[in-house]
Design a protein around this motif. Structure first.
Motif, PDB file in Angstrom:
ATOM      1  N   PHE A   1       4.701 -16.932  11.203  1.00 57.78           N
ATOM      2  CA  PHE A   1       5.435 -18.042  11.811  1.00 57.78           C
ATOM      3  C   PHE A   1       6.174 -17.545  13.055  1.00 57.78           C
ATOM      4  CE2 PHE A   1       9.480 -20.262  12.390  1.00 57.78           C
ATOM      5  CZ  PHE A   1       9.064 -21.584  12.485  1.00 57.78           C
TER       6      PHE A   1
ATOM      7  N   THR B   1      -4.307 -22.382  13.032  1.00 58.47           N
ATOM      8  CA  THR B   1      -3.048 -22.228  13.769  1.00 58.47           C
ATOM      9  C   THR B   1      -2.328 -23.569  13.894  1.00 58.47           C
ATOM     10  OG1 THR B   1      -4.259 -22.525  15.845  1.00 58.47           O
ATOM     11  CG2 THR B   1      -3.801 -20.264  15.173  1.00 58.47           C
ATOM     12  N   PRO B   2      -1.726 -24.044  12.811  1.00 59.56           N
ATOM     13  CA  PRO B   2      -0.956 -25.282  12.940  1.00 59.56           C
ATOM     14  C   PRO B   2       0.249 -25.070  13.850  1.00 59.56           C
ATOM     15  CG  PRO B   2      -0.576 -24.264  10.792  1.00 59.56           C
ATOM     16  CD  PRO B   2      -1.690 -23.494  11.447  1.00 59.56           C
ATOM     17  N   SER B   3       0.660 -26.145  14.548  1.00 62.69           N
ATOM     18  CA  SER B   3       1.757 -25.979  15.497  1.00 62.69           C
ATOM     19  C   SER B   3       2.684 -27.173  15.506  1.00 62.69           C
ATOM     20  CB  SER B   3       1.193 -25.772  16.908  1.00 62.69           C
ATOM     21  OG  SER B   3       0.334 -26.836  17.246  1.00 62.69           O
TER      22      SER B   3
ATOM     23  N   ASN C   1       7.060 -24.322  17.753  1.00 61.78           N
ATOM     24  CA  ASN C   1       6.671 -23.270  16.819  1.00 61.78           C
ATOM     25  C   ASN C   1       5.183 -23.327  16.564  1.00 61.78           C
ATOM     26  OD1 ASN C   1       6.320 -25.317  14.613  1.00 61.78           O
ATOM     27  ND2 ASN C   1       8.518 -25.501  14.973  1.00 61.78           N
ATOM     28  N   LEU C   2       4.698 -22.233  16.021  1.00 60.01           N
ATOM     29  CA  LEU C   2       3.270 -22.026  15.858  1.00 60.01           C
ATOM     30  C   LEU C   2       3.124 -21.115  14.648  1.00 60.01           C
ATOM     31  CD1 LEU C   2       0.469 -22.267  17.327  1.00 60.01           C
ATOM     32  CD2 LEU C   2       1.083 -20.219  18.584  1.00 60.01           C
ATOM     33  N   SER C   3       2.169 -21.445  13.765  1.00 57.08           N
ATOM     34  CA  SER C   3       1.903 -20.558  12.644  1.00 57.08           C
ATOM     35  C   SER C   3       0.455 -20.112  12.728  1.00 57.08           C
ATOM     36  CB  SER C   3       2.138 -21.288  11.318  1.00 57.08           C
ATOM     37  OG  SER C   3       3.502 -21.525  11.132  1.00 57.08           O
TER      38      SER C   3
END
Lengths: 454, 454
Positions: free
Chosen positions: B311, B341-343, B347-349
């Motif tokens: 994260f 890569t959900p975002s 923020n970005l994971s």
């Protein structure tokens, strides 16, 4: 002490500026006042900033600018007369604008910044003069002398860290500070403006610098609503939200505050209050670091159109280290930023704002992805909208995604994309633009319908 | 003609190889037979490939390898005796293995590939010999003489395009070809193996090369099930699915076919059939390019654990062109591949398989993201599972996400991530590992419960 920022409609006329004085008088802790340039007085009015942009472009083209010069001056004269101010302030403003017009045009961007910034700068002088005529002991303060240092990016400057220390001395003044929004100065003394709408940023910087107890942002709405009032009839008002919620909502068109304006306040934990100059007794919307949980898991729903998708598929893509990175590099080479990248096993989509694309750029990107990444399939699709559900309460609310997707399915619309998992406080749906409004209405009904008390 | 590949359990013993012969005899169009190395005969048995790995590592360490050498030879002797073959084939195998052990160890990877490949290679010789004793006119064909050219990657070689043309002549043979799976030769004549489980790949390459009417992949299950039979009691069988569905399901543990095995068949539109050596009359599962739609929108549900999340949050990240690309570059420098890569807005994971991480790598990555990308917050979290719902029918099924999320919410589990929007045939949920089984069961109930006929 409180820092108050007044937006364009709040200072558009003499009548509005009288309201500003009344608001400042009503609370002696309102010691710093940041002003925008005069905005629209009525639907078809032209903002002073737009008049100044037209004026400066005409000047750069070497045209006769008398008419456009007078249009700007008329707005200030009109306000000054309405406030019963003498000619002195009008002469100051006229001379100032004249000098700016006569300044060096060799660097058009510096010239443009100079002209545009006069909107706020001259209004701050005028408001300070007016305050003194009504018994508010006030002083115009220039960003240059106060030390609002910025970096060198024309039209999108950012404050330097040392600005905060220098601006902090404003808290010791025994007069009310009237400060123009929207611009600062580089260490070399060159004027640079923030992005359009950047008076919000100035207010937030000053609030952080003096460690204000509150940053009040006066606009022409009573509060932030949980959904766009142009689509939802009389939506629920938000009384309190967190900085994070405000950020996630700003993603898709909750245009109450400039994107960059929350950061300085957030870093110093200064609460922000969105208030209405025309109804100052309304409590407004508080934006804070933490809030007690509410009975509603969702704080707001926003939506925005104008998104495109770049779809790329390649067999065994997921085992190819560097594929995603190379794809994003190609977009970066075209100076394109993106919002989301949902992925399947052998495919990847990049969701981005369509305004960044041109047919040429699209063709170049498709070509490079095909040849350099040897993708099996590459294409662009457009006309998507993003719908965002935001709320601190979402983290602990099992079943929220179920409620949201069930509500959307009731509209008969298809969900083209779901993005959840990085931010703990938001859930993003990609849908066809044509479905945006009905989905927004149904989600509003699901999460904000009055709770029946039996 | 058909290409048949028999997996490890299908050739684990003399009894099993008799079934193979019967299967080949039952259909004269079965002209090419690809074999794995002998697998497990019972739960605690050791696969020949694992015996060979142990043997080769011991040899590289310079140890006495007699016992381990004999363990391998015993398996072949056992099979040869059970099939009533003479000593000749046993001697051939023994000599072959002896020669491989005595070969140059200067390049350990070449040595390892040589040893491991003997499992399939010697079994193919044995099966060809046996076929001829039971009246099946068969011939062992070496990948070298047949032209199975591969690139130079040790233990993960890939077939070169020219291999297909050279292998196509196999269709003209008037004998049944018995071909060892799992390996090929570089243009310099060096043996290189595919990834573990790569006999599937050999079969698919041959099927594509001879443009077979069908590629039959014989395993020890009757078919592919819609969900893991170790978790779901007697799950529904899949009679037909598309290549895409199979690919999306393979994401998380539908380990019926090697990942790389579908591609050659897919490119030549050769249908693939998963069949059971122990029940050859069962129809099996067909994998095809297109299928008629079924009444069920979902074809399968798979799940896999062992995922971690990186994260990263940074204020105004979404306006910083290149942020995501730089983050992926840091992972690439550590040779880490990622899944999703959900975002959010700031923020970005990055979701990746945990086995790629070490405490050192994690610390280096966190440090680089903090310093090079000036992120506000960076952390790793582990113990996630991915649950994937797959089906060609999902595209046109409004409300499918609603059904899935509602089913998950009935379990009380939280959805940590949702990824939908690139593949039109899959929907991925990130959940805590502890919730994986109950979610899988509830999703199975939702999408595969018997339809009540009233």
């Amino acid at each position: 002490m409180k820092v108050c920022k007044f937006g364009g409609t709040s200072v558009a006329s003499a009548q509005q500026i009288k309201k500003v004085a009344a608001i400042v008088r009503a609370d002696p802790s309102r010691r710093i006042v940041v002003v925008s340039a005069p905005g629209k007085r009525f639907e078809d009015d032209v903002k002073v900033t737009d008049l100044l942009i037209n004026l400066s472009h005409a000047a750069l083209r070497g045209e006769n600018v008398e008419e456009q010069f007078n249009k700007v001056i008329d707005r200030y004269d009109n306000i000054a007369n309405g406030l019963g101010l003498g000619c002195e302030i009008q002469d100051i403003i006229k001379l100032d604008l004249y000098n700016r017009l006569a300044s060096d045009k060799e660097n058009p961007r510096i010239f443009l910044d100079q002209l545009q910034a006069s909107g706020e700068d001259n209004l701050a002088k005028l408001v300070a003069a007016y305050f003194n005529t009504v018994g508010l002991h006030a002083e115009y303060v220039s960003p240059k002398e106060a030390g609002l240092l910025v970096n060198d990016l024309p039209q999108r400057a950012q404050a330097l860290p040392e600005a905060y220390n220098r601006l902090s001395t404003l808290k010791d003044k025994d007069t009310i500070t009237v400060f123009p929004g929207f611009f600062g100065y580089t260490e070399e003394g060159v004027l640079r403006t923030f992005e359009r709408g950047g008076s919000d940023i100035t207010g937030s910087i000053l609030a952080a610098a003096v460690k204000a107890e509150l940053y009040e942002n006066f606009t022409d709405v009573d509060c932030v609503f949980v959904a766009n009032p142009r689509i939802i009839d009389s939506p629920v008002e938000i009384d309190k939200m967190t900085y994070r919620e405000m950020r996630e909502l700003s993603y898709a068109g909750f245009s109450v505050l400039h994107d960059e304006a929350l950061m300085p306040a957030f870093k110093e934990s200064v609460p922000v209050c969105i208030k209405n100059t025309n109804n100052p007794l309304a409590p407004g919307t508080m934006i804070v670091a933490e809030r007690e949980s509410s009975f509603r898991p969702v704080t707001g729903i926003s939506a925005d159109s104008g998104f495109s998708t770049l779809f790329v598929s390649k067999y065994l893509m997921n085992r190819e280290i560097g594929f995603g990175r190379k794809l994003l590099q190609i977009l970066e080479d075209e100076e394109i930023s993106y919002e989301h990248t949902p992925s399947g096993i052998d495919n990847l989509s990049v969701i981005l704002r369509s305004h960044q694309l041109t047919p040429d750029k699209e063709a170049r990107i498709v070509d490079r992805v095909k040849t350099e990444l040897q993708a099996d399939e590459v294409n662009f699709r457009s006309n998507f909208s993003m719908v965002v559900i935001v709320g601190e309460g979402m983290r602990n609310s099992t079943g929220l995604a179920a409620r949201a997707t069930t509500a959307i399915s009731r509209t008969g619309a298809n969900i083209e994309m779901i993005n959840q998992g990085s931010s703990e406080v938001s859930l993003v749906f990609g849908v066809l633009k044509q479905d945006e409004t009905k989905i927004l209405k149904e989600l509003y009904k699901e999460f904000f319908s009055p709770v029946l008390v039996v």
